[in-house]
Each structure stands twice: as structure tokens, then as C-alpha cells.
Design an enzyme around this catalytic site. Structure first.
Site, PDB file in Angstrom:
ATOM      1  N   ARG A 258      -9.119   3.674  -3.445  1.00  8.67           N
ATOM      2  CA  ARG A 258      -9.044   2.450  -3.171  1.00  8.67           C
ATOM      3  C   ARG A 258     -10.162   2.425  -1.573  1.00  8.67           C
ATOM      4  O   ARG A 258      -9.791   3.126  -0.759  1.00  8.67           O
ATOM      5  CB  ARG A 258      -7.836   1.695  -2.455  1.00  8.67           C
ATOM      6  CG  ARG A 258      -7.755   0.694  -1.677  1.00  8.67           C
ATOM      7  CD  ARG A 258      -6.456   0.109  -1.686  1.00  8.67           C
ATOM      8  NE  ARG A 258      -5.370   1.117  -1.013  1.00  8.67           N
ATOM      9  CZ  ARG A 258      -5.209   1.212   0.060  1.00  8.67           C
ATOM     10  NH1 ARG A 258      -6.110   0.634   1.311  1.00  8.67           N
ATOM     11  NH2 ARG A 258      -3.983   1.835   0.553  1.00  8.67           N
ATOM     12  N   HIS A 262      -5.656  -2.100   1.385  1.00 13.90           N
ATOM     13  CA  HIS A 262      -4.325  -2.291   0.267  1.00 13.90           C
ATOM     14  C   HIS A 262      -4.520  -3.805   0.021  1.00 13.90           C
ATOM     15  O   HIS A 262      -4.755  -4.036  -1.365  1.00 13.90           O
ATOM     16  CB  HIS A 262      -3.108  -1.773   0.838  1.00 13.90           C
ATOM     17  CG  HIS A 262      -1.889  -2.224   0.041  1.00 13.90           C
ATOM     18  ND1 HIS A 262      -1.880  -1.737  -1.415  1.00 13.90           N
ATOM     19  CD2 HIS A 262      -1.252  -3.360   0.047  1.00 13.90           C
ATOM     20  CE1 HIS A 262      -0.635  -2.177  -1.889  1.00 13.90           C
ATOM     21  NE2 HIS A 262      -0.380  -3.179  -0.949  1.00 13.90           N
ATOM     22  N   TYR A 271      -3.985   4.160   9.378  1.00 14.33           N
ATOM     23  CA  TYR A 271      -3.511   5.272   8.711  1.00 14.33           C
ATOM     24  C   TYR A 271      -4.439   6.170   7.745  1.00 14.33           C
ATOM     25  O   TYR A 271      -3.857   7.180   7.502  1.00 14.33           O
ATOM     26  CB  TYR A 271      -2.309   4.849   7.632  1.00 14.33           C
ATOM     27  CG  TYR A 271      -2.853   3.502   6.620  1.00 14.33           C
ATOM     28  CD1 TYR A 271      -3.636   4.035   5.448  1.00 14.33           C
ATOM     29  CD2 TYR A 271      -2.775   2.413   6.848  1.00 14.33           C
ATOM     30  CE1 TYR A 271      -4.103   3.299   4.630  1.00 14.33           C
ATOM     31  CE2 TYR A 271      -3.263   1.301   5.727  1.00 14.33           C
ATOM     32  CZ  TYR A 271      -3.669   1.815   4.817  1.00 14.33           C
ATOM     33  OH  TYR A 271      -4.025   0.845   3.988  1.00 14.33           O
TER      34      TYR A 271
HETATM   35  C1  LIG Z   1       9.628  -3.029  -6.149  1.00 12.78           C
HETATM   36  C2  LIG Z   1       8.708  -3.084  -4.735  1.00 12.78           C
HETATM   37  N1  LIG Z   1       8.658  -2.226  -3.611  1.00 12.78           N
HETATM   38  C3  LIG Z   1       7.980  -2.776  -2.709  1.00 12.78           C
HETATM   39  C4  LIG Z   1       6.832  -3.562  -2.830  1.00 12.78           C
HETATM   40  C5  LIG Z   1       5.877  -3.453  -1.500  1.00 12.78           C
HETATM   41  N2  LIG Z   1       4.450  -3.216  -2.015  1.00 12.78           N
HETATM   42  C6  LIG Z   1       3.443  -3.746  -2.569  1.00 12.78           C
HETATM   43  S1  LIG Z   1       2.271  -2.903  -3.095  1.00 12.78           S
HETATM   44  C7  LIG Z   1       3.143  -1.441  -2.703  1.00 12.78           C
HETATM   45  C8  LIG Z   1       2.400   0.002  -2.823  1.00 12.78           C
HETATM   46  C9  LIG Z   1       1.976   0.145  -4.386  1.00 12.78           C
HETATM   47  O1  LIG Z   1       1.313   1.353  -4.192  1.00 12.78           O
HETATM   48  P1  LIG Z   1       0.706   1.692  -5.556  1.00 12.78           P
HETATM   49  O2  LIG Z   1       1.590   1.775  -6.564  1.00 12.78           O
HETATM   50  O3  LIG Z   1       0.142   3.273  -5.410  1.00 12.78           O
HETATM   51  O4  LIG Z   1      -0.326   0.651  -6.143  1.00 12.78           O
HETATM   52  P2  LIG Z   1      -1.656   0.412  -5.190  1.00 12.78           P
HETATM   53  O5  LIG Z   1      -1.291  -0.781  -4.288  1.00 12.78           O
HETATM   54  O6  LIG Z   1      -2.028   1.679  -4.427  1.00 12.78           O
HETATM   55  O7  LIG Z   1      -2.712   0.067  -6.164  1.00 12.78           O
HETATM   56  C10 LIG Z   1       4.452  -1.784  -2.162  1.00 12.78           C
HETATM   57  C11 LIG Z   1       5.303  -0.660  -1.679  1.00 12.78           C
HETATM   58  C12 LIG Z   1       6.849  -4.258  -3.987  1.00 12.78           C
HETATM   59  N3  LIG Z   1       5.671  -5.216  -4.208  1.00 12.78           N
HETATM   60  N4  LIG Z   1       7.608  -4.110  -4.972  1.00 12.78           N
END
Ligand SMILES: Cc1ncc(C[n+]2csc(CCOP(=O)(O)OP(=O)(O)O)c2C)c(N)n1
Length: 368
Positions: A258, A262, A271
Site C-alpha cells: 500500500r 491506510h 510508523y
Molecule cells: C473487526 C474489526 N476490527 C478492527 C477494525 C479497524 N480496522 C479497520 S482496517 C484495519 C486493518 C486492516 O488491515 P488488513 O486486513 O491488512 O487490510 P488493509 O487495510 O491493509 O487493506 C483495522 C484494524 C475493523 N474495521 N474491524
């Protein structure tokens, strides 16, 4: 009792077809019609420019938070290009390019990020689900759909997307297990973009790869260079063919990055290092693919310039239409309209109360 090795029926591969300099491994080149190659290139370029425009709109306060996809165009488009219109696509919140490929309009993407759920509605002619924000939840929806397809003896398949962070969620493991046991026709596409907000991949799991998690659930798994659209396309094609032929689920880990934040609500400088970003910038999926297309004599610099102009115009028209529509949307009373078919008495009471407050506010405003 002797100790002996248990031989497992799987081996883990990493697939890469176009290297970082755009050099092709001819022996692995997938047979993709020229027309599809050019469509993929246009979609990747449009996704990049759309991302940049959305970022500007967000910074100008014209839309709300959104999750950029810059760097992941090859991973999501290479995967979704294998689906038929009647297959199912079950996205998370970072699949703007895949959704547009499947027929979502840029207008609707803008309206969704503008905060209006009208923009979340999938196109009628596509079997897609709306964006899932709870991380990993969509993997379960995908398996449920895939079981239904199998039960109805259809040859449609289901593709779901998620990130590296989602592989730490219980939902993901339940979905993988259920899909393996019931041989559901589902393709799990993990976009391992190295970060789950500020949590690096190294803190997500002790597994050497994410792809190997497939084996624990009895399905094939592969890691591909996710910035190599040809490799993603080829690996996902095999997975789709297996699912369509009744041979069950597969897991594809796209090793990608990415390049932006985020979401527009965080600052990645806090970070991760600039050097890391620069290193990945050198592996940009679009420049790599353009080199391949130029070497194949399918694309020239002048074609790219023309495309850039076309895309710019397309995005501008979408912004104009979406902003005009958003001006008409947003009645606060709408929040009562979309949850229940018949509004329960306590909500009817609240709706009435809000309606009166809004009317008296308006009257007050009119009196100066
Ligand atoms: C169940 C849940 N826990 C926490 C969050 C907060 N949150 C949103 S995106 C994210 C990280 C997701 O990372 P990843 O699965 O690697 O996907 P990326 O965002 O990198 O595409 C978090 C912790 C959420 N949306 N849903």
C-alpha cells in the site's frame, strides 16, 4: 514407535512472471487476449488517477475518509478480471478498482466516500456484495454464498478480498475451515500489502508466508508477486477454474504494497520509513505492465498520453455528477428508512420528534 515424516499433498510456490524491470519470463506468459491486456492497463491507470483525485477531494473536505489503493491495482484487477459477470465478488473496503471493473460507477464510489449509503448499492446486473468494513467478516459471507452456489448446482464462483491483517481474525479461519470441509467454490484473495494500519506483517503472524495457511484447511495455496498483474491473473485463473470445475476453494496471497496511507485518517510517516516506500515505488505495478505492453507493441507513449486525457475527463464528469447528486441527498430523516421494512413504534416516535425539531429549526432560520 518410529518418528516419520508425514508427507503432505501440497507444495508452496511463489509465482512471478514480469520482474521488477518489466522483463518477462516467456515460459510463464499467460495467454491473455490483447483486448483484455489493454482493458486491464486502462483500468489500472484509471484506478491510480481516481485514487489521486479522491485524495484531493478528501483534503478539500469534499468527501470523507477513504482507503486508497495505489500500488494494489495489479493485485485486485489481475484477480477480478477472471470473473464472469454472473460470478460473485465480495470485497472489503479497499477494492475500489475491482468494484469499478465489475460495473460500479466512479460516481457511486464518490457518493459512498461522501458519506451517503446510496453509493454502496451494487449494480443490479452484478452479483456483488457491498463494501464490508468489519475486517474479515466478508470471508464468511463469501463462503455462505459459495455453499449456496454449490447447493444449487451452479458453476458460478465467489471471489473474496481481504488484507494480511484479516488473517488474524477468527472470521477468516472459520471461513477457510468451512470452505475446505464443504469444498465451497470460493477463491480467497489476500492482498498482503505489508501493513494493517500501523501493524507490520511481521507482527501479524509468525508464519513464513500467508499462503501456507491454506494447507491447514485442506486447500491449495500460492504466493504471487502482487505487483505483477500477469502473475496474479495466471494464479487466480487456475483457482477460478478449479472452483468452477467443482474442485473446491483456493487461497492466493498477493505480495504487494500500500503506497499511500491506510485511510485518509492516518499518517503513515509515524510508523514506516520513506526508504521502504521508495523501495516499493520501484516495483510499481503500472510502470512494469506498461513496459511489457510496449515491448509487445500494444502500447506507445502517445497512447498513454491520450488515455491520461480521457481518464481525466471521465473522472471530472463523475465528480461533477456525484457532487450535484450529493447536494440533493442527506435528509437526516433518511436514517429511519433503510433498516426495517416496517418501522417499529419507538423509532416512529423518534422519527416524528426529529421531524419536528428539523421543522422548527428551519422556521427559526427563516425568521433570521
Ligand atoms: C473487526 C474489526 N476490527 C478492527 C477494525 C479497524 N480496522 C479497520 S482496517 C484495519 C486493518 C486492516 O488491515 P488488513 O486486513 O491488512 O487490510 P488493509 O487495510 O491493509 O487493506 C483495522 C484494524 C475493523 N474495521 N474491524
Amino acid at each position: 514407535m518410529p518418528r516419520k515424516e508425514i508427507k503432505l499433498p501440497y507444495k508452496l510456490e511463489r509465482l512471478s512472471i514480469l520482474d521488477e524491470k518489466g522483463k518477462l519470463d516467456k515460459s510463464l506468459e499467460p495467454d491473455i487476449p490483447d483486448e483484455l491486456l489493454l482493458k486491464l492497463h486502462r483500468a489500472m491507470l484509471a484506478a491510480r488517477r481516481f485514487d489521486e483525485r479522491l485524495l484531493n477531494l478528501q483534503r478539500q473536505g469534499r468527501i470523507g475518509t477513504f482507503a486508497p489503493i495505489t500500488g494494489q491495482e495489479g493485485a485486485q484487477l489481475g484477480a477480478v478480471a477472471n470473473l464472469r459477470p454472473d460470478d460473485w465478488m465480495v470485497p472489503c473496503f479497499r477494492e475500489t478498482a475491482a468494484e469499478i471493473w465489475r460495473g460500479k460507477t466512479m460516481d457511486n464510489a464518490i457518493i459512498y466516500f461522501g458519506g451517503f449509503d446510496e453509493g454502496a448499492r451494487p449494480e443490479d446486473e452484478r452479483n456483488d456484495l457491498p463494501i464490508a468494513v468489519p475486517v474479515g467478516s466478508q470471508t464468511l459471507h463469501a463462503v455462505g454464498l459459495a455453499c449456496a452456489m454449490k447447493y444449487r448446482r451452479k458453476d458460478t464462483v465467489v471471489m473474496t478480498f481481504f488484507g494480511d491483517g484479516a488473517t488474524s481474525e477468527g472470521d477468516f479461519h472459520e471461513a477457510m475451515n468451512f470452505a475446505g470441509v464443504f469444498q465451497a467454490p470460493v477463491i480467497f484473495v489476500c492482498q498482503n500489502n505489508q501493513w494493517a494500519i500501523s501493524v507490520p506483517r511481521s507482527k501479524q503472524t509468525r508464519s513464513e508466508t500467508l499462503a501456507q495457511k491454506a494447507f491447514a484447511y485442506g486447500m491449495p495455496g500460492i504466493q504471487v508477486d502482487g505487483n505483477d498483474v500477469l502473475a496474479v491473473y495466471a494464479a487466480v485463473k487456475e483457482a477460478v477454474e478449479r472452483a468452477r470445475a467443482g474442485e473446491g476453494p483456493s487461497f492466493v496471497e498477493c505480495d504487494t504494497y500500500r503506497m499511500m496511507m491506510h485511510t485518509t485518517a492516518d499518517d503513515p510517516k509515524r510508523y514506516r520509513s520513506e526508504e521502504e516506500v521508495d523501495e516499493w515505488r520501484g516495483r510499481d505495478p503500472i510502470t512494469r505492465f506498461q513496459k511489457y505492453l510496449k515491448a509487445k507493441k500494444l502500447l506507445k507513449d502517445t497512447d498513454i498520453e491520450k488515455l491520461e486525457q480521457e481518464i481525466k475527463g471521465e473522472i471530472q464528469s463523475a465528480v461533477d455528477r456525484a457532487e450535484a447528486l450529493m447536494k440533493k441527498l442527506g435528509d437526516p430523516l433518511d436514517m429511519f428508512s433503510h433498516t426495517y421494512a416496517e418501522i417499529p413504534p419507538h423509532l416512529a416516535e423518534q422519527k416524528e420528534e426529529l421531524s419536528q425539531v428539523l421543522t422548527s429549526d428551519k422556521q427559526e432560520a427563516n425568521h433570521g
